[in-house]
Design a protein around this motif. Structure first.
Motif, PDB file in Angstrom:
ATOM      1  N   GLU A  46       0.837  -1.205   0.000  1.00 56.38           N
ATOM      2  CA  GLU A  46       0.000   0.000   0.000  1.00 56.38           C
ATOM      3  C   GLU A  46       0.869   1.251   0.000  1.00 56.38           C
ATOM      4  OE1 GLU A  46      -3.272   2.155   2.993  1.00 56.38           O
ATOM      5  OE2 GLU A  46      -1.906   0.628   3.747  1.00 56.38           O
ATOM      6  N   SER A  99      10.707   6.889  -7.949  1.00 53.37           N
ATOM      7  CA  SER A  99      10.042   6.839  -9.243  1.00 53.37           C
ATOM      8  C   SER A  99      10.475   8.000 -10.127  1.00 53.37           C
ATOM      9  CB  SER A  99       8.525   6.903  -9.069  1.00 53.37           C
ATOM     10  OG  SER A  99       7.877   7.059 -10.324  1.00 53.37           O
ATOM     11  N   THR A 104       3.809  10.813 -12.228  1.00 52.60           N
ATOM     12  CA  THR A 104       3.672  10.252 -10.882  1.00 52.60           C
ATOM     13  C   THR A 104       4.197  11.174  -9.800  1.00 52.60           C
ATOM     14  OG1 THR A 104       5.796   9.067 -10.935  1.00 52.60           O
ATOM     15  CG2 THR A 104       3.867   7.914 -11.801  1.00 52.60           C
ATOM     16  N   THR A 111      -3.221   8.280  -6.006  1.00 54.45           N
ATOM     17  CA  THR A 111      -2.904   6.967  -5.474  1.00 54.45           C
ATOM     18  C   THR A 111      -1.421   6.736  -5.730  1.00 54.45           C
ATOM     19  OG1 THR A 111      -3.551   4.623  -5.451  1.00 54.45           O
ATOM     20  CG2 THR A 111      -3.375   5.683  -7.607  1.00 54.45           C
ATOM     21  N   ARG A 113       1.034   3.481  -7.100  1.00 50.34           N
ATOM     22  CA  ARG A 113       1.128   2.106  -7.572  1.00 50.34           C
ATOM     23  C   ARG A 113       2.576   1.631  -7.508  1.00 50.34           C
ATOM     24  NH1 ARG A 113      -3.781   1.154  -9.687  1.00 50.34           N
ATOM     25  NH2 ARG A 113      -4.885   2.854 -10.718  1.00 50.34           N
ATOM     26  N   PRO A 114       2.810   0.466  -6.904  1.00 47.21           N
ATOM     27  CA  PRO A 114       4.186  -0.039  -6.829  1.00 47.21           C
ATOM     28  C   PRO A 114       4.862  -0.124  -8.199  1.00 47.21           C
ATOM     29  CG  PRO A 114       2.770  -1.320  -5.390  1.00 47.21           C
ATOM     30  CD  PRO A 114       1.865  -0.410  -6.171  1.00 47.21           C
ATOM     31  N   SER A 115       4.089  -0.365  -9.251  1.00 48.96           N
ATOM     32  CA  SER A 115       4.682  -0.522 -10.588  1.00 48.96           C
ATOM     33  C   SER A 115       5.306   0.755 -11.111  1.00 48.96           C
ATOM     34  CB  SER A 115       3.630  -1.030 -11.576  1.00 48.96           C
ATOM     35  OG  SER A 115       2.554  -0.107 -11.680  1.00 48.96           O
ATOM     36  N   TRP A 116       4.948   1.905 -10.512  1.00 46.33           N
ATOM     37  CA  TRP A 116       5.524   3.175 -10.946  1.00 46.33           C
ATOM     38  C   TRP A 116       6.953   3.364 -10.432  1.00 46.33           C
ATOM     39  CZ3 TRP A 116       0.872   6.641  -9.130  1.00 46.33           C
ATOM     40  CH2 TRP A 116      -0.243   6.365  -9.939  1.00 46.33           C
TER      41      TRP A 116
END
Length: 130
Positions: A46, A99, A104, A111, A113-116
């Motif tokens: 999270e 990131s 971002t 929000t 996102r871990p993928s960022w």
């Protein structure tokens, strides 16, 4: 070599405080958005807060707003997170991450996102007892 090293976790009673640190090396934080994520046992990762140091903007998840404060120190190439009024539900491993993904920055997101995030630390455990 890019490295992020978290510290400052520990065991604290409900209502207590902790200050997490993330020391970064191999790159300068001024080019990145630095975020804090947490992962509780059996749950997904999270995003709780991020900071874009180039313009000083910050973002907080609703679950932590008012209890967490993120800050940075460019001279130390470090990001910090002050946590107060901790609750047992805050128990998790806390990770910092960096990131460079377009769109971002803290000003732009609602929000995290871990993928960022391209680079991650190893995490620091925060345990809040009731």
């Amino acid at each position: 070599e890019v490295q992020l090293v978290e510290s400052g976790g520990g065991l604290v009673q409900a209502g207590g405080s902790l200050r997490l640190s993330c020391l970064l090396s191999g790159f300068t934080i001024d080019r990145y958005t630095i975020g804090w994520f947490r992962q509780a046992p059996g749950k997904g990762r999270e995003g709780v807060s991020c900071i874009t140091t180039s313009d000083g903007t910050t973002w907080y998840a609703d679950s932590v707003r008012g209890r967490l404060t993120i800050s940075s120190d460019s001279a130390k190439n470090a990001v910090f997170m002050q946590m107060i009024s901790l609750e047992p539900e805050d128990t998790a491993v806390y990770y910092c991450a960096a990131s460079l993904v377009k769109g971002t920055t803290a000003r732009e997101v609602n929000t995290m996102r871990p993928s960022w995030y391209d680079f991650w630390g190893q995490g620091t455990q925060v345990t809040v007892s009731s």
